[in-house]
Scaffold this motif. Structure first.
Motif, PDB file in Angstrom:
ATOM      1  N   MET A   1      -3.761   2.679   7.549  1.00  0.00           N
ATOM      2  CA  MET A   1      -3.758   3.648   6.331  1.00  0.00           C
ATOM      3  C   MET A   1      -4.277   4.578   6.525  1.00  0.00           C
ATOM      4  SD  MET A   1      -1.525   1.337   3.375  1.00  0.00           S
ATOM      5  CE  MET A   1      -1.790  -0.666   3.979  1.00  0.00           C
ATOM      6  N   LYS A   2      -6.025   3.271   6.711  1.00  0.00           N
ATOM      7  CA  LYS A   2      -7.263   4.411   6.455  1.00  0.00           C
ATOM      8  C   LYS A   2      -7.448   5.486   8.016  1.00  0.00           C
ATOM      9  CE  LYS A   2     -10.730   2.121   4.610  1.00  0.00           C
ATOM     10  NZ  LYS A   2     -11.215   3.294   3.933  1.00  0.00           N
ATOM     11  N   THR A   3      -6.281   4.928   8.860  1.00  0.00           N
ATOM     12  CA  THR A   3      -6.851   5.376   9.722  1.00  0.00           C
ATOM     13  C   THR A   3      -5.774   7.104  10.390  1.00  0.00           C
ATOM     14  OG1 THR A   3      -7.208   3.574  11.392  1.00  0.00           O
ATOM     15  CG2 THR A   3      -6.830   5.846  12.894  1.00  0.00           C
TER      16      THR A   3
ATOM     17  N   ALA B   1      -4.456  -2.716  -8.010  1.00  0.00           N
ATOM     18  CA  ALA B   1      -2.982  -4.122  -8.006  1.00  0.00           C
ATOM     19  C   ALA B   1      -1.538  -2.295  -6.795  1.00  0.00           C
ATOM     20  CB  ALA B   1      -1.937  -3.836  -9.221  1.00  0.00           C
ATOM     21  N   PRO B   2      -1.988  -1.131  -7.115  1.00  0.00           N
ATOM     22  CA  PRO B   2      -0.867  -0.692  -5.987  1.00  0.00           C
ATOM     23  C   PRO B   2      -1.456  -0.375  -4.232  1.00  0.00           C
ATOM     24  CG  PRO B   2      -1.539   0.496  -7.615  1.00  0.00           C
ATOM     25  CD  PRO B   2      -1.923  -0.537  -8.193  1.00  0.00           C
ATOM     26  N   GLY B   3      -2.351  -0.522  -4.395  1.00  0.00           N
ATOM     27  CA  GLY B   3      -3.130  -0.539  -2.787  1.00  0.00           C
ATOM     28  C   GLY B   3      -2.874  -1.884  -2.007  1.00  0.00           C
ATOM     29  N   LEU B   4      -3.040  -2.673  -3.345  1.00  0.00           N
ATOM     30  CA  LEU B   4      -3.092  -4.284  -2.229  1.00  0.00           C
ATOM     31  C   LEU B   4      -1.877  -4.792  -2.601  1.00  0.00           C
ATOM     32  CD1 LEU B   4      -5.219  -6.113  -4.429  1.00  0.00           C
ATOM     33  CD2 LEU B   4      -5.653  -6.152  -2.029  1.00  0.00           C
ATOM     34  N   MET B   5      -0.414  -3.746  -2.987  1.00  0.00           N
ATOM     35  CA  MET B   5       0.731  -4.213  -2.636  1.00  0.00           C
ATOM     36  C   MET B   5       1.225  -3.227  -1.734  1.00  0.00           C
ATOM     37  SD  MET B   5       1.995  -4.443  -7.093  1.00  0.00           S
ATOM     38  CE  MET B   5       3.857  -4.258  -6.354  1.00  0.00           C
ATOM     39  N   LEU B   6       0.731  -2.331  -1.691  1.00  0.00           N
ATOM     40  CA  LEU B   6       1.487  -1.479  -0.537  1.00  0.00           C
ATOM     41  C   LEU B   6       0.607  -1.898   0.808  1.00  0.00           C
ATOM     42  CD1 LEU B   6       2.987   0.678   0.724  1.00  0.00           C
ATOM     43  CD2 LEU B   6       0.419   2.025   0.481  1.00  0.00           C
ATOM     44  N   ALA B   7      -0.774  -2.740   1.042  1.00  0.00           N
ATOM     45  CA  ALA B   7      -0.403  -3.483   2.300  1.00  0.00           C
ATOM     46  C   ALA B   7      -0.152  -4.542   2.612  1.00  0.00           C
ATOM     47  CB  ALA B   7      -2.344  -3.098   2.073  1.00  0.00           C
ATOM     48  N   VAL B   8      -0.159  -5.372   1.578  1.00  0.00           N
ATOM     49  CA  VAL B   8       0.785  -6.848   1.541  1.00  0.00           C
ATOM     50  C   VAL B   8       2.117  -6.565   1.736  1.00  0.00           C
ATOM     51  CG1 VAL B   8       1.694  -8.708   0.719  1.00  0.00           C
ATOM     52  CG2 VAL B   8      -0.862  -7.756   0.048  1.00  0.00           C
ATOM     53  N   THR B   9       3.207  -5.239   0.974  1.00  0.00           N
ATOM     54  CA  THR B   9       4.377  -5.412   2.146  1.00  0.00           C
ATOM     55  C   THR B   9       4.263  -4.820   3.389  1.00  0.00           C
ATOM     56  OG1 THR B   9       4.721  -4.047  -0.022  1.00  0.00           O
ATOM     57  CG2 THR B   9       6.189  -3.808   1.543  1.00  0.00           C
ATOM     58  N   VAL B  10       3.389  -3.985   4.232  1.00  0.00           N
ATOM     59  CA  VAL B  10       3.287  -3.106   5.279  1.00  0.00           C
ATOM     60  C   VAL B  10       2.684  -4.617   6.256  1.00  0.00           C
ATOM     61  CG1 VAL B  10       1.767  -2.303   7.164  1.00  0.00           C
ATOM     62  CG2 VAL B  10       2.318  -0.870   4.669  1.00  0.00           C
ATOM     63  N   ALA B  11       2.153  -5.717   5.886  1.00  0.00           N
ATOM     64  CA  ALA B  11       2.348  -6.547   6.043  1.00  0.00           C
ATOM     65  C   ALA B  11       2.926  -7.647   6.498  1.00  0.00           C
ATOM     66  CB  ALA B  11       0.816  -7.821   5.711  1.00  0.00           C
ATOM     67  N   MET B  12       4.217  -7.797   5.581  1.00  0.00           N
ATOM     68  CA  MET B  12       4.818  -8.877   5.496  1.00  0.00           C
ATOM     69  C   MET B  12       6.326  -8.144   6.603  1.00  0.00           C
ATOM     70  SD  MET B  12       5.588  -9.507   1.428  1.00  0.00           S
ATOM     71  CE  MET B  12       7.753 -10.068   1.881  1.00  0.00           C
TER      72      MET B  12
ATOM     73  N   HIS C   1      -0.764   7.032   5.914  1.00  0.00           N
ATOM     74  CA  HIS C   1      -1.954   7.365   6.145  1.00  0.00           C
ATOM     75  C   HIS C   1      -2.514   8.316   4.753  1.00  0.00           C
ATOM     76  CE1 HIS C   1      -5.962   8.908   6.666  1.00  0.00           C
ATOM     77  NE2 HIS C   1      -5.621  10.411   6.817  1.00  0.00           N
ATOM     78  N   GLY C   2      -1.728   9.346   4.313  1.00  0.00           N
ATOM     79  CA  GLY C   2      -2.216  10.640   3.440  1.00  0.00           C
ATOM     80  C   GLY C   2      -2.521   9.428   1.895  1.00  0.00           C
ATOM     81  N   LEU C   3      -1.851   8.179   1.636  1.00  0.00           N
ATOM     82  CA  LEU C   3      -1.904   7.449   0.405  1.00  0.00           C
ATOM     83  C   LEU C   3      -2.887   6.479   0.508  1.00  0.00           C
ATOM     84  CD1 LEU C   3       1.901   4.858   0.774  1.00  0.00           C
ATOM     85  CD2 LEU C   3       1.370   7.285  -0.204  1.00  0.00           C
ATOM     86  N   ALA C   4      -4.030   6.382   1.986  1.00  0.00           N
ATOM     87  CA  ALA C   4      -5.170   5.469   1.314  1.00  0.00           C
ATOM     88  C   ALA C   4      -5.939   6.246   0.447  1.00  0.00           C
ATOM     89  CB  ALA C   4      -5.881   5.358   2.845  1.00  0.00           C
ATOM     90  N   GLU C   5      -5.812   7.924   0.380  1.00  0.00           N
ATOM     91  CA  GLU C   5      -6.223   9.298  -0.373  1.00  0.00           C
ATOM     92  C   GLU C   5      -5.497   9.489  -1.806  1.00  0.00           C
ATOM     93  OE1 GLU C   5      -6.315  12.455   2.883  1.00  0.00           O
ATOM     94  OE2 GLU C   5      -7.402  11.540   4.349  1.00  0.00           O
ATOM     95  N   ASP C   6      -5.187   9.096  -1.568  1.00  0.00           N
ATOM     96  CA  ASP C   6      -4.366   9.262  -3.098  1.00  0.00           C
ATOM     97  C   ASP C   6      -5.172   8.159  -3.702  1.00  0.00           C
ATOM     98  OD1 ASP C   6      -1.964   9.778  -4.770  1.00  0.00           O
ATOM     99  OD2 ASP C   6      -2.280   7.879  -5.109  1.00  0.00           O
ATOM    100  N   SER C   7      -5.377   8.520  -5.089  1.00  0.00           N
ATOM    101  CA  SER C   7      -6.021   7.974  -6.493  1.00  0.00           C
ATOM    102  C   SER C   7      -5.277   6.632  -6.755  1.00  0.00           C
ATOM    103  CB  SER C   7      -6.546   9.793  -7.732  1.00  0.00           C
ATOM    104  OG  SER C   7      -5.284   9.776  -8.136  1.00  0.00           O
ATOM    105  N   LEU C   8      -3.629   6.557  -6.609  1.00  0.00           N
ATOM    106  CA  LEU C   8      -2.673   5.511  -7.302  1.00  0.00           C
ATOM    107  C   LEU C   8      -3.324   4.602  -6.188  1.00  0.00           C
ATOM    108  CD1 LEU C   8      -1.642   4.228  -9.569  1.00  0.00           C
ATOM    109  CD2 LEU C   8       0.450   5.406  -8.367  1.00  0.00           C
TER     110      LEU C   8
END
Length: 336
Positions: A298-300, A17-28, A53-60
């Motif tokens: 975010m992964k780049t 959920a946290p990563g998905l919500m972040l991706a959707v927010t950026v997409a919006m 990018h740093g968030l892609a390496e975060d465990s959450l």
């Protein structure tokens, strides 16, 4: 990725959920910029994602971002099947469809051969060639999903999406003027624009800037190119599967999302899917692809992206010019 058991679904949802919500927010946010300022939505999504990018390496957030970059991508590509049908072929004729197929094959094969000359591997050539020849960012994402895992996977994918989207935007402005300068009529212009511009949105913008007739035809031709994404990904998966060594994880014989694409395209061709479902699926597909592109951003790493070099940009310019020539010359000579 195997489907989790039903009992594991709540835990899996909380993990993603946290990563998905972040991706959707950026997409919006990318969609907002696109709607209000006319910026290419895919380009905005990846550029907005990169500073995170740093968030892609975060465990959450990491697991959800990974899922968005691959899972949402495959669902979005599969749903593209509902946008195409055999009826489109009748609108433009089999001769031109054959020209599209030959041009796509030529650009991809030449790109694979050229990649070594610019210091890249063959996978990079397949990725960029397929993106230019078929449907821009969507093709890049689909092809990347069947490529073997490499250290440069996210870097190469982000570079391809950014560059091909920028080139597509330039083509949207320049190609209608080029078609006019070459003396193409509205019908030929529609075939040329739909057969050469990389992304669907830019094809629509270029086509309807000429006339409604040209815009309608260009959009149909573009969707025919989208249809050819499935066989290209399938062939790539088969070749990579054969080339992989026994110690490597072999790609699937038929990627599930490609099979879903083909099934949905067949259903749409048979006219068994209600129009409202097609419209909803088209909108959902676009939204999922934008979220997936945001996750790839975010992964780049920006530092890694700079390693690609100017020679690779020149390679995409050559690919773009070659595709334009392969489509324009037969049109001007009256061969199709």
């Amino acid at each position: 990725m195997p489907l989790p058991r039903l009992a594991q679904l709540p835990d899996r949802a909380r993990l993603l959920a946290p990563g998905l919500m972040l991706a959707v927010t950026v997409a919006m946010a990318a969609q907002f910029l696109s709607s209000h300022y006319g910026a290419p939505v895919m380009l905005m999504a990846i550029l907005l994602g990169m500073p995170l990018h740093g968030l892609a390496e975060d465990s959450l957030a990491g697991p959800g971002i990974d899922f968005a970059a691959r899972g949402l991508l495959r669902i979005g590509v599969a749903l593209l099947g509902l946008r195409v049908s055999l009826d489109m072929v009748a609108a433009i004729g089999w001769h031109f469809v054959g020209l599209l197929a030959l041009s796509i094959g030529a650009v991809i094969l030449a790109s694979v051969a050229l990649a070594r000359r610019v210091g890249q591997d063959r996978a990079f050539g397949l990725l960029t060639g397929g993106s230019v020849a078929i449907c821009g960012a969507s093709a890049a994402m689909a092809i990347a999903s069947v490529l073997p895992a490499r250290e440069t996977t996210e870097r190469d994918l982000s570079f391809t999406v950014i560059t091909v989207t920028a080139l597509s935007t330039v083509a949207m402005i320049v190609y209608p003027m080029l078609a006019s300068a070459l003396g193409m009529d509205p019908h030929q212009t529609g075939l040329f624009l739909g057969g050469t511009i990389h992304d669907v949105a830019q094809v629509v913008g270029a086509g309807y800037s000429v006339s409604d007739e040209t815009g309608d035809l260009a959009t149909v031709v573009k969707l025919i190119r989208v249809t050819l994404l499935a066989p290209v990904v399938l062939i790539a998966a088969l070749v990579l599967r054969r080339a992989s060594s026994g110690t490597q994880t072999r790609p699937p014989l038929l990627p599930g999302f490609v099979l879903a694409f083909l099934i949905l395209a067949a259903a749409n061709s048979a006219h068994v899917v209600p129009g409202v479902v097609v419209d909803v699926a088209s909108t959902l597909s676009r939204a999922l692809l934008v979220a997936a592109v945001a996750a790839v951003g975010m992964k780049t790493s920006l530092v890694r992206l700079a390693e690609v070099g100017p020679a690779a940009i020149g390679m995409l310019l050559v690919q773009t010019a070659a595709l334009a020539a392969l489509i324009a010359v037969p049109l001007l000579l009256g061969l199709v």
